[in-house]
Design an enzyme around this catalytic site. Structure first.
Site, PDB file in Angstrom:
ATOM      1  N   GLU A  51       0.817  -1.232   0.000  1.00 22.86           N
ATOM      2  CA  GLU A  51       0.000   0.000   0.000  1.00 22.86           C
ATOM      3  C   GLU A  51       0.847   1.277   0.000  1.00 22.86           C
ATOM      4  O   GLU A  51       0.458   2.274   0.600  1.00 22.86           O
ATOM      5  CB  GLU A  51      -1.009   0.003   1.159  1.00 22.86           C
ATOM      6  CG  GLU A  51      -2.122  -1.009   0.952  1.00 22.86           C
ATOM      7  CD  GLU A  51      -3.449  -0.615   1.597  1.00 22.86           C
ATOM      8  OE1 GLU A  51      -3.669   0.568   1.899  1.00 22.86           O
ATOM      9  OE2 GLU A  51      -4.289  -1.518   1.780  1.00 22.86           O
ATOM     10  N   HIS A 274      -2.241  -1.120  10.031  1.00 20.78           N
ATOM     11  CA  HIS A 274      -1.782  -2.501  10.245  1.00 20.78           C
ATOM     12  C   HIS A 274      -0.574  -2.470  11.170  1.00 20.78           C
ATOM     13  O   HIS A 274       0.138  -1.469  11.236  1.00 20.78           O
ATOM     14  CB  HIS A 274      -1.329  -3.129   8.912  1.00 20.78           C
ATOM     15  CG  HIS A 274      -2.451  -3.542   8.018  1.00 20.78           C
ATOM     16  ND1 HIS A 274      -2.643  -4.834   7.613  1.00 20.78           N
ATOM     17  CD2 HIS A 274      -3.435  -2.816   7.429  1.00 20.78           C
ATOM     18  CE1 HIS A 274      -3.697  -4.891   6.814  1.00 20.78           C
ATOM     19  NE2 HIS A 274      -4.199  -3.686   6.689  1.00 20.78           N
TER      20      HIS A 274
END
Lengths: 437, 437
Positions: A51, A274
């Site tokens: 990402e 995360h």
């Protein structure tokens, strides 16, 4: 028993989904600054990032890490990019990208996975003179566990990932796969990958774990996590992984694994939504690789049975996905039919002048009908093409799974008849070319 | 010198572009009947077919060849399919597909390559107990040699093909690649593939050739060939290939190669608009593979230099392709701007009633303007997305080529300093893990 000679070579591998959507992800620039500081300080041998949606952010990290990690590769695919980046202290010799054939739908704008061009990136890294094949990937997100419309997509991606790893890693001394698999540890895709590649999960392999409970990488206490996304897993879920396997020449051991724990000391927010993973791997040189290889043979029968079971499960999911996609394809055809009717309406209005007595009505309605008809016809056509390609991909995966299943079946039959006699579990051949171990 | 022990194992490989576009290609059904008869009669070990665009035709062949070639795989991708099929007398154990990232433009309907989802298919075949990796592919067509707008696409495809072969074939005993490369023997993409995979062209390797002059596979005397497509190569061109390489364990020799010659005895037309290739390969078991491997080392310096030169040429083409695609991307933006203006015009017409005095004029014009504006806006957006992904692919290829180029440079520098001392041309490492030969 194999004689393993410990050598001082350790490999520290880092993996993080950076949640780097510019102008959307909170505190993006500051977090990249923090991630850069962390990597620069910790000097992991290899850092696998997901990402990293903006190339500018990759270039920022590249500049920042130019001395700690002089080698880097940013994988470009799709409309936005794959989001995958690798930073390495060791020389990257080569790179290869495999874009997944199935990756959501372009019209699901609020999910947006399609635009990411999700893929698995492979870099070949020269680590202490060893050929390390390092894979980084990010699979399609799971937006609803109860009604997971993307399950067949993620299973196809898992299949393509395992096929890619299986067929490209045969010359490797060391294999590492890191990334956000968007699957829980015992989810079908995860079992499929592990069973068919032989990759082992660092979390279950290590004796020394320091991190979130049960190894979770998406946790409720993280500042950025949307709590409703975790329901019914209030404490968190484990969807980010570092997997590894050695070769006949080198065996690998995960010395320790750690995760961040939802906050960073002295900072107002964490690195990402995360948690980051850090694995410390020890490389052991197997002097008697032949004997070492033999150790795996005894459980080949069980392994093959497990592979067969998990492929059968996956086949059922792909079959269901195929039925659903065929329904969608039929709907796209209906949409095109409806659009054609809309385009015919203005013609009717011209032919029936009574309807056109009010010029203002005709003026607006006809224009709108024509515009809507044209847009719907084009959309229907594009959707039809999209679902047709999806059907092709699902059928190809089905065929490949069938081949693998048949192959496993024949291995199993062979093993029943004569026992496994070659290291890869294939029955002995009667050919003049005997495989050398 | 290596001791090579000839064994009775021969491998007959067939390749044909079938030109199988239903309702468009002439005498399609009859030609598939003829192709089926040929394969059934000749019993080649492996038949690689391209342009089998319809699955029904594949299934027809599968039924017809069920006893001569019990194993088959049809690769499905894109909207229409990849057109790639493999028939084998030996067991196909596994299959894998890599769809090329760049493959023409969807709006070039009369070329149509985009819809084919062109790809390279890999099947793993158990031949006489050997692991044969068999690749079948079909690259983007060349519609104009003088102004080849698809050259960067074909170079990217060649690059992806060589990367795929290079990284998946390391565990193979025997590697075979067949198909329609749509490139002349000395074209850049062809040189790129040969230099970087080590695959050898059966036509140049064999002493026994029986076929069209200069090995042409697209010839003027073929009933179906459009003569203007061959200008300025009146006699024909060679664009279909069977390439091969052995391994340390097995070396391969092309005993003979033949092509069809534009007609079939007793039939009114040939099998296809392409000529078919048949290669007879002999497999030789190298007992002293180590010594045999050594034979290649002496010319590694030359090989690396050649690889570098050809990559540099390819980099220039990709760079040019990138500039051109960026121009196209800008044009798509302009199209979207124009479409927005068109959509604004009807608004102006409402605001300026003088223009709307004639209701019939308004009725037709406004509708058309709105419809055209909507379609153009959507088209502009789709084109913008398309060219953005193309730019991503070209940049990724550029980066990969740069990595390879740097790696070759360091090998060359290493060889200058110390001479090539490992079989793959890489300089000796100072690591505790020495590569074993």
């Amino acid at each position: 028993m194999a004689t393993e000679r410990p050598v001082p070579d350790k490999l520290r591998v880092f993996s993080l989904n950076c949640w780097g959507i510019r102008f959307f992800s909170q505190h993006c620039a500051q977090r990249y600054e923090m991630i850069g500081d962390l990597l620069d300080r910790e000097q992991h041998d290899i850092a696998l990032l997901q990402e990293v949606w903006s190339e500018r952010d990759f270039l920022f990290l590249k500049r920042k890490l130019s001395s700690s990690h002089p080698y880097a590769h940013y994988f470009k695919s799709g409309v936005i990019g794959s989001g995958l980046a690798v930073f390495s202290r060791h020389r990257i010799q080569d790179a290869l990208l495999y874009q997944y054939s199935l990756n959501g739908h372009p019209y699901m704008l609020r999910h947006g996975d399609w635009f990411g061009g999700k893929a698995v990136g492979l870099v070949i890294v020269d680590v202490f003179g060893l050929k390390a094949q390092v894979y980084v990937t990010h699979l399609h997100a799971e937006y609803s566990r109860a009604q997971d419309e993307y399950l067949p997509h993620r299973i196809v991606q898992s299949w393509e990932l395992l096929q890619f790893v299986r067929h490209t890693s045969c010359g490797a001394d060391v294999v590492i796969l890191g990334g956000d698999l968007n699957m829980h540890p015992q989810d079908l895709g995860n079992r499929l990958i592990r069973a068919h590649t032989g990759l082992r999960d660092c979390y279950t392999e290590t004796d020394t774990f320091d991190g979130c409970e049960d190894g979770h990488t998406l946790i409720a206490v993280n500042h950025f996590t949307k709590k409703q996304d975790l329901i019914p897993f209030e404490k968190g879920i484990r969807i980010d992984y570092i997997l590894m396997k050695g070769s006949k020449k080198v065996s690998m051991k995960c010395e320790s694994l750690s995760t961040t724990k939802g906050s960073v000391a002295g900072k107002p927010f964490p690195y990402s939504d995360h948690e980051a993973l850090t694995a410390e791997l020890t490389l052991l040189q197997s002097e008697e690789s032949r004997q070492h290889g033999q150790r795996n043979i005894s459980d080949s029968h069980t392994a093959v049975s497990e592979q067969m079971d998990v492929v059968a499960e996956a086949q059922a999911v792909v079959k269901e996905g195929l039925c659903h996609t065929e329904t969608l394809q039929a709907r796209a055809l209906h949409l095109m039919g409806g659009a054609l009717l809309l385009l015919l309406l203005p013609l009717l209005m011209i032919l029936l002048p009574c309807l056109c007595s009010c010029s203002h009505f005709s003026f607006t309605t006809t224009g709108l009908l024509l515009a809507a008809g044209a847009v719907l016809l084009l959309s229907g056509l594009l959707l039809y093409l999209l679902f047709t390609t999806h059907i092709k991909v699902l059928k190809e995966t089905e065929d490949q799974m069938k081949l693998t299943s048949d192959d496993l079946q024949s291995k199993l039959a062979g093993s029943r008849a004569s026992g496994f006699s070659s290291s890869d579990g294939s029955p002995e051949s009667s050919s003049p070319f005997k495989r050398e171990e």
